[in-house]
Write a protein that holds these residues in place. Structure first.
Motif, PDB file in Angstrom:
ATOM      1  N   ASP A  72       0.807  -1.212   0.000  1.00  0.00           N
ATOM      2  CA  ASP A  72       0.000   0.000   0.000  1.00  0.00           C
ATOM      3  C   ASP A  72       0.840   1.261   0.000  1.00  0.00           C
ATOM      4  O   ASP A  72       0.499   2.265  -0.620  1.00  0.00           O
ATOM      5  N   LYS A  73       1.979   1.199   0.732  1.00  0.00           N
ATOM      6  CA  LYS A  73       2.910   2.320   0.802  1.00  0.00           C
ATOM      7  C   LYS A  73       4.332   1.761   0.816  1.00  0.00           C
ATOM      8  O   LYS A  73       4.552   0.585   1.142  1.00  0.00           O
ATOM      9  N   SER A  74       5.305   2.617   0.511  1.00  0.00           N
ATOM     10  CA  SER A  74       6.702   2.167   0.470  1.00  0.00           C
ATOM     11  C   SER A  74       7.210   1.721   1.834  1.00  0.00           C
ATOM     12  O   SER A  74       8.205   1.004   1.926  1.00  0.00           O
ATOM     13  N   VAL A  75       6.533   2.137   2.905  1.00  0.00           N
ATOM     14  CA  VAL A  75       6.962   1.779   4.262  1.00  0.00           C
ATOM     15  C   VAL A  75       6.385   0.447   4.731  1.00  0.00           C
ATOM     16  O   VAL A  75       6.596   0.036   5.868  1.00  0.00           O
ATOM     17  N   ALA A  76       5.666  -0.246   3.863  1.00  0.00           N
ATOM     18  CA  ALA A  76       5.090  -1.545   4.235  1.00  0.00           C
ATOM     19  C   ALA A  76       6.202  -2.488   4.691  1.00  0.00           C
ATOM     20  O   ALA A  76       7.279  -2.546   4.079  1.00  0.00           O
ATOM     21  N   GLY A  77       5.936  -3.207   5.771  1.00  0.00           N
ATOM     22  CA  GLY A  77       6.945  -4.120   6.313  1.00  0.00           C
ATOM     23  C   GLY A  77       6.311  -5.373   6.879  1.00  0.00           C
ATOM     24  O   GLY A  77       5.316  -5.875   6.352  1.00  0.00           O
ATOM     25  N   VAL A  78       6.860  -5.849   7.969  1.00  0.00           N
ATOM     26  CA  VAL A  78       6.308  -7.035   8.630  1.00  0.00           C
ATOM     27  C   VAL A  78       4.917  -6.714   9.160  1.00  0.00           C
ATOM     28  O   VAL A  78       4.696  -5.660   9.757  1.00  0.00           O
ATOM     29  N   GLY A  79       3.991  -7.620   8.918  1.00  0.00           N
ATOM     30  CA  GLY A  79       2.635  -7.472   9.435  1.00  0.00           C
ATOM     31  C   GLY A  79       2.203  -8.761  10.095  1.00  0.00           C
ATOM     32  O   GLY A  79       3.012  -9.666  10.300  1.00  0.00           O
TER      33      GLY A  79
END
Length: 265
Positions: A72-79
């Motif tokens: 969704d955004k460039s900051v997407a990471g571990v979820g």
């Protein structure tokens, strides 16, 4: 060596020639905002290819579930999604898990309606989700819906109508999937966020975040095919909004426990 073996398994499964295997996926829809998408720091363990867990990427292709699975955004990471998928695969040894990541960071519940627009990402969360769900359903059957959202609605005005909007969303997404009994699991906002929000609006004598959580929990209790996941003991990454990587993994396990319980009813 283990990673290479799993990669080989994945390639064989997907069949590089373009022909898909016949075995259907157990599909899970991931919707909400940034804490569903994930903002945790990606570590080596988060990129190991899991057995029998795939995700629908931004190009609508099935790939092994390696974080970040959201985009969704460039900051997407571990979820929480990847760990959830791994746990569901462990609990169902004969099943192949297919994750459908559709969460959009910063989106309010209003954006999760047909035609709803989210200006931060210049996207239409509901409409985009609907398109991806239709594509995913060609591969299997939807077995559950995961929801984590509410931070964007934790203000004095929006929290007043949160309950009715969430109730409509649950009904509509189930209709979209063609099954009004599909398990729906919602998670609690970070308790650090609730605490901060309560202080922010102390003078107004209201805690919007508490209201959002209360209404979510109440709806889950009223629905025989829904469950609420506690965020007790989980920590933020330093911003009082997003969970850290370890907490996301724990959260994913908690979601899986609740989902499994609902499926056994």
């Amino acid at each position: 060596m283990k990673i290479k073996i799993l990669l080989l398994f994945t390639l064989l499964f997907l069949n590089i020639s373009g022909k898909s295997q016949e075995k259907p996926f157990d599909l899970y829809l991931l919707i909400g905002q940034s804490n569903m998408a994930g903002r945790g720091t990606v570590e080596a363990r988060d990129t190991i290819i899991p057995e029998r867990v795939f995700t629908l990427d931004k190009n609508n292709k099935w790939v092994p579930a390696q974080d970040p699975i959201h985009f969704d955004k460039s900051v997407a990471g571990v979820g929480l999604g990847r760990t959830f998928g791994i746990e569901m695969a462990k609990a169902n040894q004969e099943k192949i898990i297919g994750l459908i990541p559709c969460a959009v960071g910063g989106s309010s519940i209003e954006a999760w309606t047909p035609g709803g627009f989210h200006d931060q990402t210049n996207s239409y969360p509901w409409d985009d989700m609907e398109k991806r769900l239709k594509i995913a359903l060609q591969k299997g059957k939807l077995k559950g819906i995961l929801w984590h959202q509410g931070e964007s609605d934790s203000n004095p005005e929006k929290c007043k109508t949160y309950s009715e909007k969430l109730e409509v969303l649950i009904s509509e997404v189930r209709k979209l999937a063609g099954d009004e009994t599909i398990p729906f699991v919602a998670g609690e906002l970070g308790r650090f966020k609730i605490k901060e929000n309560s202080k922010k609006f102390a003078k107004e004598g209201i805690s919007p975040a508490k209201t959002v959580v209360k209404e979510t929990k109440t709806l889950m209790k009223k629905d025989n095919n829904a469950a609420f996941v506690s965020s007790r003991g989980l920590h933020h990454r330093g911003d009082n909004t997003h969970f850290d990587s370890k907490s996301y993994r724990t959260f994913g396990k908690r979601y899986a426990v609740k989902m499994t319980q609902l499926q056994k009813k």
